[in-house]
Every structure is written in structure tokens, then in C-alpha cells.
Design an enzyme around this catalytic site. Sequence first.
Site, PDB file in Angstrom:
ATOM      1  N   ASP A   1      -0.773  10.467  -4.856  1.00 20.99           N
ATOM      2  CA  ASP A   1       0.544  11.216  -3.982  1.00 20.99           C
ATOM      3  C   ASP A   1       0.793  12.663  -4.835  1.00 20.99           C
ATOM      4  O   ASP A   1      -0.271  13.119  -5.423  1.00 20.99           O
ATOM      5  CB  ASP A   1       1.749  10.578  -3.928  1.00 20.99           C
ATOM      6  CG  ASP A   1       2.733  10.947  -2.911  1.00 20.99           C
ATOM      7  OD1 ASP A   1       3.715  11.608  -3.448  1.00 20.99           O
ATOM      8  OD2 ASP A   1       2.696  10.460  -1.722  1.00 20.99           O
TER       9      ASP A   1
ATOM     10  N   LYS B   1       5.448   1.875  -3.073  1.00 18.69           N
ATOM     11  CA  LYS B   1       5.433   3.239  -3.492  1.00 18.69           C
ATOM     12  C   LYS B   1       5.638   3.281  -4.904  1.00 18.69           C
ATOM     13  O   LYS B   1       6.362   2.272  -5.453  1.00 18.69           O
ATOM     14  CB  LYS B   1       6.448   4.107  -2.932  1.00 18.69           C
ATOM     15  CG  LYS B   1       6.316   5.596  -2.874  1.00 18.69           C
ATOM     16  CD  LYS B   1       5.018   5.928  -1.824  1.00 18.69           C
ATOM     17  CE  LYS B   1       4.712   7.412  -1.944  1.00 18.69           C
ATOM     18  NZ  LYS B   1       3.724   7.806  -1.023  1.00 18.69           N
TER      19      LYS B   1
ATOM     20  N   GLN C   1       7.323   3.985   4.128  1.00 22.05           N
ATOM     21  CA  GLN C   1       5.673   3.480   4.005  1.00 22.05           C
ATOM     22  C   GLN C   1       5.709   1.976   4.828  1.00 22.05           C
ATOM     23  O   GLN C   1       4.629   1.942   5.407  1.00 22.05           O
ATOM     24  CB  GLN C   1       5.502   3.406   2.538  1.00 22.05           C
ATOM     25  CG  GLN C   1       3.854   3.352   2.340  1.00 22.05           C
ATOM     26  CD  GLN C   1       3.153   4.695   2.358  1.00 22.05           C
ATOM     27  OE1 GLN C   1       3.828   5.604   1.892  1.00 22.05           O
ATOM     28  NE2 GLN C   1       2.280   4.812   3.029  1.00 22.05           N
TER      29      GLN C   1
ATOM     30  N   LYS D   1       0.786  -1.165  -0.101  1.00 20.57           N
ATOM     31  CA  LYS D   1       0.091  -0.308  -0.004  1.00 20.57           C
ATOM     32  C   LYS D   1       0.869   1.396  -0.086  1.00 20.57           C
ATOM     33  O   LYS D   1       1.906   1.475   0.777  1.00 20.57           O
ATOM     34  CB  LYS D   1      -1.078   0.017   1.407  1.00 20.57           C
ATOM     35  CG  LYS D   1      -1.947   1.002   1.202  1.00 20.57           C
ATOM     36  CD  LYS D   1      -3.186   0.673   0.400  1.00 20.57           C
ATOM     37  CE  LYS D   1      -4.133   1.727   0.172  1.00 20.57           C
ATOM     38  NZ  LYS D   1      -3.596   2.737  -0.903  1.00 20.57           N
TER      39      LYS D   1
ATOM     40  N   LYS E   1       5.101   3.457   8.365  1.00 20.68           N
ATOM     41  CA  LYS E   1       4.171   4.001   8.313  1.00 20.68           C
ATOM     42  C   LYS E   1       2.813   3.214   8.660  1.00 20.68           C
ATOM     43  O   LYS E   1       1.840   3.649   9.298  1.00 20.68           O
ATOM     44  CB  LYS E   1       3.944   5.256   7.425  1.00 20.68           C
ATOM     45  CG  LYS E   1       2.491   6.145   7.360  1.00 20.68           C
ATOM     46  CD  LYS E   1       2.452   6.807   6.109  1.00 20.68           C
ATOM     47  CE  LYS E   1       3.759   7.775   5.679  1.00 20.68           C
ATOM     48  NZ  LYS E   1       3.630   8.578   4.356  1.00 20.68           N
TER      49      LYS E   1
ATOM     50  N   SER F   1      -7.130   5.491   3.386  1.00 24.70           N
ATOM     51  CA  SER F   1      -7.042   4.669   2.155  1.00 24.70           C
ATOM     52  C   SER F   1      -7.397   3.078   2.694  1.00 24.70           C
ATOM     53  O   SER F   1      -8.068   2.388   1.637  1.00 24.70           O
ATOM     54  CB  SER F   1      -5.680   4.574   1.655  1.00 24.70           C
ATOM     55  OG  SER F   1      -5.664   5.877   0.787  1.00 24.70           O
TER      56      SER F   1
END
Length: 444
Positions: A165, A125, A110, A89, A113, A376
Site C-alpha cells: 500500500d 489491513k 476492504q 487480504k 472491496k 493480488s
Amino acid sequence: MKYVERVLENLKKQNPNEPEFHQAATEILTTLAPVVEQHPEYEAAGLLERLVEPERVIMFRVPWVDDGGKVRVNKGYRVQFNSAIGPYKGGLRFHPSVNLSIIKFLGLEQILKNSLTGLPIGGGKGGSDFDPKGKSDREVMAFCQSFMTELYRHIGADTDVPAGDIGVGGREIGYLFGQYKRIRDEHVGVLTGRGLSYGGSLVRTEATGYGLVYITEEALKARGDSLKGKTVIISGSGNVAIYACQKAQSLGAKVVAMYDSNGYIYDPNGIKLDIVKDIKEVKRGRIKEYAQRVSGATYTEGCSGIWNIPCDVALPCATQNEIDENSARALVKNGVKLVAEGANMPSTLEAIEVFQKNGVVFLPAKAANAGGVATSALEMAQSSGRMFWSFEEVDEKLKEIMSNVYRNIDGAAKEYGFEGNYVMGANIAGFIKVATAMMAHGIV
């Protein structure tokens, strides 16, 4: 810590000329030494080496035809970094600065996170060096369709779920989703940030900015304070910045400055957000127009000067490395008490050190801007269950998630002897969950 040092040294040798990736790996791995010391089994399993090496890197060309009939070619990327706790993701970024180093830099961040949200999503990403600015809708559509014609074979609702993004908003997500649906002949939650008419979620637009302010308020509350009456600077004027401004103002803060890539506006009476939204969201114009429309406001070419404006709270929401050591010193000199990152790693390592040495509460991006990816994931849940939650339901879940993120990073920092150091707390809290899952899966 010899293990950490060895992994970093090998990473730099194996990935030369990738300074952004080196930055993210250095910032993360050096803070994990206290955890690794307590778990020698991690070294035996090569866990750090596997953490910093993407599971898959996809690079491809993206040919498309502009309005003049000329064939253009851009580069496309998707880095599927870690799927230990769930499907990959992470956003897609369309910007001329995009390269493999930046995508890996963002993808590594990410992983942690996404872990911090408490939701079952792994890290990834992607993006392209395509610049949607100045392009017609037809040109953007042509590019997005070509991009998805390659990407579709590598993603899926339970495999990899990209989002937006920088440079990828509702328009781009719509074109990307339309092409995916056309090729695969299925309507599934393979992209998030979709329009409400075809599977999107309420609050997704506001989520990163709202979440940033929720965690800021949580950190202030833990210190017996709040945003009410605080003077705030917000860098950027895109989606994250606009909705951080909206939520901060609703909690009683006075936002006095914002910027775009050309320069910044300063309004000592407080930013009039309706005008900023008209300029940036409706007209897709430049922020300097604000000073022409609002009496008492000023516009200054260039962006770095914004950090010289006195403030209590700074919310960098533009791009990576926008606050360097000198900017950090200027903020400290002008009285900043808290910095929370709305963009992805907008502060350099040197800037973070300045904040921490001067007692500034610093909330790193992987924790502070997790609201976007958290929502999301909530969109993914709604898609899977064919459900649609109200704005209030999603907003309440987002607020709870961000409160939990703060408690988790605060708790981890205290547990390992680094109270108040939220870089340590965020990295440790995010890593432990991923590491536990990786160890359970064996050497894969």
C-alpha cells in the site's frame, strides 16, 4: 432504520477517538438499511455488529536500528477484519499518519472491496507509522525485518496474505518476504506484490491504475461514451496515479494534471508520462521537477488547487479524504462529469453528496480501485498452482473482473431502487455475498 442507527451509536461509543473508522462505518451501514429491512434474520444474528467488529486486532512495537546506530521504535498493526469468504487480504501501509483508526477504516472497506472482485478473499489491513521516505535501503530492510519478526506468526498463505500500500512497494515487499521465508523456512504465497523472480505476477504493478480506468471506461460505455478525447485530472504521482495515467492516455484521454504531497503540475498539452516516471520511479524525486523540464507546464505549491482545473473526469489516486466539500464544488463548477476513486476513500461524505446531487457519475473506491487486490488474488492463484501467466492473460482477467464489478454495482443499485448511485450499489453488492457466508457459518 433503528437497527443500523443502534449499531452505529454503539460503535462510536466503543471506539472513541477513531474518526476515520466512524466515517467508513457510517458510509457503509447507512447504505445497507434497504437490505437489512428485507432480512430481519440479520438483526437476530447480530450480523452488523459482527461485520463492524474486527475478528482480530494485532498491535505491536517495531524496534530497529538506524544508520547512526540509534534505536528507533515504531508501532505495527494488522487488523484481520473478516474471513467469511476467504483468507484475510489487504495491504500494509507505512506512513507517519498510520494509526489504529485509519487501519480499521481501510480494513472495513476492504471487506466489501474484496467481495466485489468475485474472488474468495476476506478483508484485512495493516501497517506502521514508519516513514520509508529519506531512509537508506539498509534502514528500510532493518525495519521490515523487525516488523515481519512479529507479524509472521499471524499470517499465512491460507490465513492472511498482506500486500503493499502507501510506502510499501517492491523493495519493502522483498525485505518482508525474505524475513518471513527465513523464519518459517518455507516459500509460499504469503505476500503479494512480490518480484517476478520469486513468485510475483505480471500486471500487479499496473493493476490498480489499469483497473480504475477499465471501470471508468465501462461506466462511460454504459452511457454511450468513452474516455477518448476527455480531459482528465489525476491526483497523486505514485504507482496508482502513474498507471491510471498510462491506461487513460492509451484510450485517447488527455491527462493534464498530477501531484505529490508538495504541490501539483499542470500541463495543458498533456502529461508526458515518461518524464513523470523518470522523476518518481527512477530518481524518487519531487513532481515540481516536471515543470522545470517541460516547456509550458506549471507547478503550484499545495495540492487542493488541482481540483480547480477544468476537466471531464477526475481520478483521485493519492490518499483518503483528499477531496472535501469545497473541492467537490470546484470540480462540479469546472465541468466534471465522472469521478472514480483510485485511492482508498479519497472523497469525504460531504464531497460524495455534492457529486451525487449534481449528477456526477461517482465510482467509489471499493469498486473503482479493486483492480489491485483482484490481481493480488490472481497472484495467489498462480502461487498455489505453481503457475505463471502472461501479461496479456492477467490483463484480460483484470479487465473482465472490473467489467463484472461495474455490472454488479449497477445491478444492485437498480434492484434496490437507487439507479446510478454506485455507493449504494457497491456496498449492497459487496455486503450480500459476505452476509450470506456469515449466516451460513453460524455465530462465529
